[in-house]
Scaffold this motif. Structure first.
Motif, PDB file in Angstrom:
ATOM      1  N   LEU A  30      -6.640   8.870  -7.296  1.00  0.00           N
ATOM      2  CA  LEU A  30      -6.460  10.106  -8.062  1.00  0.00           C
ATOM      3  C   LEU A  30      -5.817   9.823  -9.421  1.00  0.00           C
ATOM      4  CD1 LEU A  30      -5.188  12.770  -5.490  1.00  0.00           C
ATOM      5  CD2 LEU A  30      -7.485  12.498  -6.432  1.00  0.00           C
ATOM      6  N   LEU A  31      -4.839   8.952  -9.436  1.00  0.00           N
ATOM      7  CA  LEU A  31      -4.151   8.615 -10.688  1.00  0.00           C
ATOM      8  C   LEU A  31      -5.121   7.976 -11.684  1.00  0.00           C
ATOM      9  CD1 LEU A  31      -1.341   8.600 -12.038  1.00  0.00           C
ATOM     10  CD2 LEU A  31      -1.051   6.296 -11.138  1.00  0.00           C
ATOM     11  N   LEU A  32      -5.953   7.055 -11.207  1.00  0.00           N
ATOM     12  CA  LEU A  32      -6.898   6.376 -12.088  1.00  0.00           C
ATOM     13  C   LEU A  32      -7.996   7.307 -12.593  1.00  0.00           C
ATOM     14  CD1 LEU A  32      -7.340   2.962 -10.230  1.00  0.00           C
ATOM     15  CD2 LEU A  32      -6.010   3.415 -12.301  1.00  0.00           C
ATOM     16  N   MET A  33      -8.321   8.346 -11.823  1.00  0.00           N
ATOM     17  CA  MET A  33      -9.362   9.286 -12.225  1.00  0.00           C
ATOM     18  C   MET A  33      -8.819  10.430 -13.088  1.00  0.00           C
ATOM     19  SD  MET A  33     -12.162   8.042 -11.082  1.00  0.00           S
ATOM     20  CE  MET A  33     -13.515   9.139 -10.777  1.00  0.00           C
ATOM     21  N   GLU A 128       3.095  12.173   1.006  1.00  0.00           N
ATOM     22  CA  GLU A 128       3.688  13.513   0.999  1.00  0.00           C
ATOM     23  C   GLU A 128       3.977  13.979  -0.419  1.00  0.00           C
ATOM     24  OE1 GLU A 128       3.807  15.669   3.537  1.00  0.00           O
ATOM     25  OE2 GLU A 128       2.732  14.076   4.602  1.00  0.00           O
ATOM     26  N   GLN A 129       4.413  13.073  -1.305  1.00  0.00           N
ATOM     27  CA  GLN A 129       4.707  13.488  -2.683  1.00  0.00           C
ATOM     28  C   GLN A 129       3.429  13.893  -3.420  1.00  0.00           C
ATOM     29  OE1 GLN A 129       6.727  10.490  -5.026  1.00  0.00           O
ATOM     30  NE2 GLN A 129       4.848   9.463  -5.580  1.00  0.00           N
ATOM     31  N   THR A 130       2.315  13.223  -3.140  1.00  0.00           N
ATOM     32  CA  THR A 130       1.043  13.610  -3.766  1.00  0.00           C
ATOM     33  C   THR A 130       0.577  14.950  -3.219  1.00  0.00           C
ATOM     34  OG1 THR A 130       0.391  11.329  -4.206  1.00  0.00           O
ATOM     35  CG2 THR A 130      -1.392  12.943  -4.074  1.00  0.00           C
ATOM     36  N   LYS A 131       0.660  15.135  -1.900  1.00  0.00           N
ATOM     37  CA  LYS A 131       0.272  16.419  -1.301  1.00  0.00           C
ATOM     38  C   LYS A 131       1.095  17.553  -1.898  1.00  0.00           C
ATOM     39  CE  LYS A 131      -1.111  14.583   3.196  1.00  0.00           C
ATOM     40  NZ  LYS A 131      -0.723  14.490   4.616  1.00  0.00           N
ATOM     41  N   LYS A 132       2.386  17.336  -2.040  1.00  0.00           N
ATOM     42  CA  LYS A 132       3.279  18.366  -2.585  1.00  0.00           C
ATOM     43  C   LYS A 132       2.852  18.730  -4.005  1.00  0.00           C
ATOM     44  CE  LYS A 132       8.211  19.258  -3.444  1.00  0.00           C
ATOM     45  NZ  LYS A 132       8.144  19.648  -4.842  1.00  0.00           N
ATOM     46  N   ALA A 133       2.583  17.729  -4.830  1.00  0.00           N
ATOM     47  CA  ALA A 133       2.166  17.987  -6.217  1.00  0.00           C
ATOM     48  C   ALA A 133       0.836  18.732  -6.256  1.00  0.00           C
ATOM     49  CB  ALA A 133       2.063  16.676  -6.987  1.00  0.00           C
ATOM     50  N   LEU A 134      -0.086  18.362  -5.398  1.00  0.00           N
ATOM     51  CA  LEU A 134      -1.382  19.036  -5.367  1.00  0.00           C
ATOM     52  C   LEU A 134      -1.246  20.488  -4.919  1.00  0.00           C
ATOM     53  CD1 LEU A 134      -3.583  16.200  -3.793  1.00  0.00           C
ATOM     54  CD2 LEU A 134      -3.606  16.963  -6.185  1.00  0.00           C
ATOM     55  N   LEU A 135      -0.445  20.704  -3.876  1.00  0.00           N
ATOM     56  CA  LEU A 135      -0.319  22.050  -3.306  1.00  0.00           C
ATOM     57  C   LEU A 135       0.488  23.008  -4.179  1.00  0.00           C
ATOM     58  CD1 LEU A 135       0.047  21.114   0.458  1.00  0.00           C
ATOM     59  CD2 LEU A 135      -1.951  22.104  -0.696  1.00  0.00           C
ATOM     60  N   GLU A 136       1.102  22.504  -5.240  1.00  0.00           N
ATOM     61  CA  GLU A 136       1.780  23.378  -6.192  1.00  0.00           C
ATOM     62  C   GLU A 136       0.791  24.120  -7.077  1.00  0.00           C
ATOM     63  OE1 GLU A 136       4.559  20.852  -8.244  1.00  0.00           O
ATOM     64  OE2 GLU A 136       5.970  20.880  -6.562  1.00  0.00           O
ATOM     65  N   THR A 186       3.567   9.213  -9.937  1.00  0.00           N
ATOM     66  CA  THR A 186       3.219   7.804  -9.713  1.00  0.00           C
ATOM     67  C   THR A 186       3.369   7.509  -8.230  1.00  0.00           C
ATOM     68  OG1 THR A 186       3.989   7.205 -11.909  1.00  0.00           O
ATOM     69  CG2 THR A 186       3.784   5.414 -10.289  1.00  0.00           C
ATOM     70  N   PRO A 187       2.309   7.008  -7.599  1.00  0.00           N
ATOM     71  CA  PRO A 187       2.373   6.729  -6.156  1.00  0.00           C
ATOM     72  C   PRO A 187       3.469   5.726  -5.821  1.00  0.00           C
ATOM     73  CG  PRO A 187       0.101   6.704  -6.929  1.00  0.00           C
ATOM     74  CD  PRO A 187       0.974   6.771  -8.144  1.00  0.00           C
ATOM     75  N   GLU A 188       4.035   5.905  -4.623  1.00  0.00           N
ATOM     76  CA  GLU A 188       5.087   5.005  -4.156  1.00  0.00           C
ATOM     77  C   GLU A 188       4.558   3.593  -3.939  1.00  0.00           C
ATOM     78  OE1 GLU A 188       6.489   6.947  -0.629  1.00  0.00           O
ATOM     79  OE2 GLU A 188       7.275   8.641  -1.769  1.00  0.00           O
ATOM     80  N   THR A 189       3.305   3.505  -3.496  1.00  0.00           N
ATOM     81  CA  THR A 189       2.684   2.197  -3.248  1.00  0.00           C
ATOM     82  C   THR A 189       1.573   1.972  -4.261  1.00  0.00           C
ATOM     83  OG1 THR A 189       3.126   2.431  -0.898  1.00  0.00           O
ATOM     84  CG2 THR A 189       1.540   0.754  -1.536  1.00  0.00           C
ATOM     85  N   ILE A 190       1.797   0.982  -5.122  1.00  0.00           N
ATOM     86  CA  ILE A 190       0.785   0.616  -6.135  1.00  0.00           C
ATOM     87  C   ILE A 190       0.378  -0.816  -5.848  1.00  0.00           C
ATOM     88  CG2 ILE A 190       0.370   0.204  -8.565  1.00  0.00           C
ATOM     89  CD1 ILE A 190       1.530   2.754  -9.122  1.00  0.00           C
ATOM     90  N   PRO A 191      -0.933  -1.051  -5.799  1.00  0.00           N
ATOM     91  CA  PRO A 191      -1.387  -2.422  -5.476  1.00  0.00           C
ATOM     92  C   PRO A 191      -0.979  -3.432  -6.531  1.00  0.00           C
ATOM     93  CG  PRO A 191      -3.262  -0.999  -6.020  1.00  0.00           C
ATOM     94  CD  PRO A 191      -2.044  -0.149  -6.041  1.00  0.00           C
TER      95      PRO A 191
END
Length: 191
Positions: A30-33, A128-136, A186-191
């Protein structure tokens, strides 16, 4: 997010791409897109079965006409051995769901269709942080609630046509908001 240049295209750094395509990082997809990401996009010319010829975590999937792809790298044509496909260049691309696929140059176009398509999004796999941001976002929240009503908690397996439509509507709401400028944390886990 910075560009590495590959054949005149802005793509993510090669080491990052290798790590991205070796695992599953739907939040990073999602971040890259996002609207502000500088990376090159291409669009499917037709339906095809896709897989990642570089190896990695992506499973085979059906890719559809006019589907938007993020270009990760240009793969040079083979210079020796057996040539499979067109024999021309190919690209490693990422779908909206964060999965990587290898496509021949002839399967992609740089011309954006009027209504670009997207992969079904894996909402349940977002952090969960991405879901929260989306659901806002009201549109996403409404689509999420409608999906909950139609799918009655089902996450996989056989579901009703109404559930499938609600799931597609949730994906469309997320893509629409990100294309309109929504940026996830920014996702908690970045490759």
């Amino acid at each position: 997010m910075s560009c590495a240049t590959d054949g005149g295209l802005c793509v993510p750094e090669p080491a990052f791409v290798k790590r991205l395509c070796a695992g599953s990082f739907p939040d990073v997809g999602l971040l890259l897109m996002s609207k502000d990401a500088p990376f090159a996009r291409m669009y499917m010319r037709g339906d095809t079965d896709g897989w990642n010829a570089d190896g990695g975590a992506s499973a085979r999937a059906r890719l559809y006409t006019d589907e938007e792809m993020l270009v990760l790298k240009r793969r040079a044509p083979a210079t020796n051995g057996i040539v499979v496909g067109s024999g021309g260049a190919s690209f490693l691309v990422m779908r909206w769901d964060g999965n990587c696929y290898t496509l021949d140059e002839g399967e992609l176009s740089t011309k954006a269709p009027r209504s670009p398509r997207h992969a079904s999004l894996p909402f349940r796999f977002y952090s969960e942080q991405t879901k929260k941001a989306l659901l806002e976002r009201p549109k996403i929240l409404a689509a999420y609630q409608a999906r909950g009503k139609e799918c009655k908690g089902a996450m996989s397996g056989e579901v009703s046509k109404a559930c499938e439509r609600a799931d597609a509507a949730l994906s469309a709401a997320i893509v629409g908001e990100i294309r309109a400028g929504l940026t996830i944390p920014t996702p908690e886990t970045i490759p």
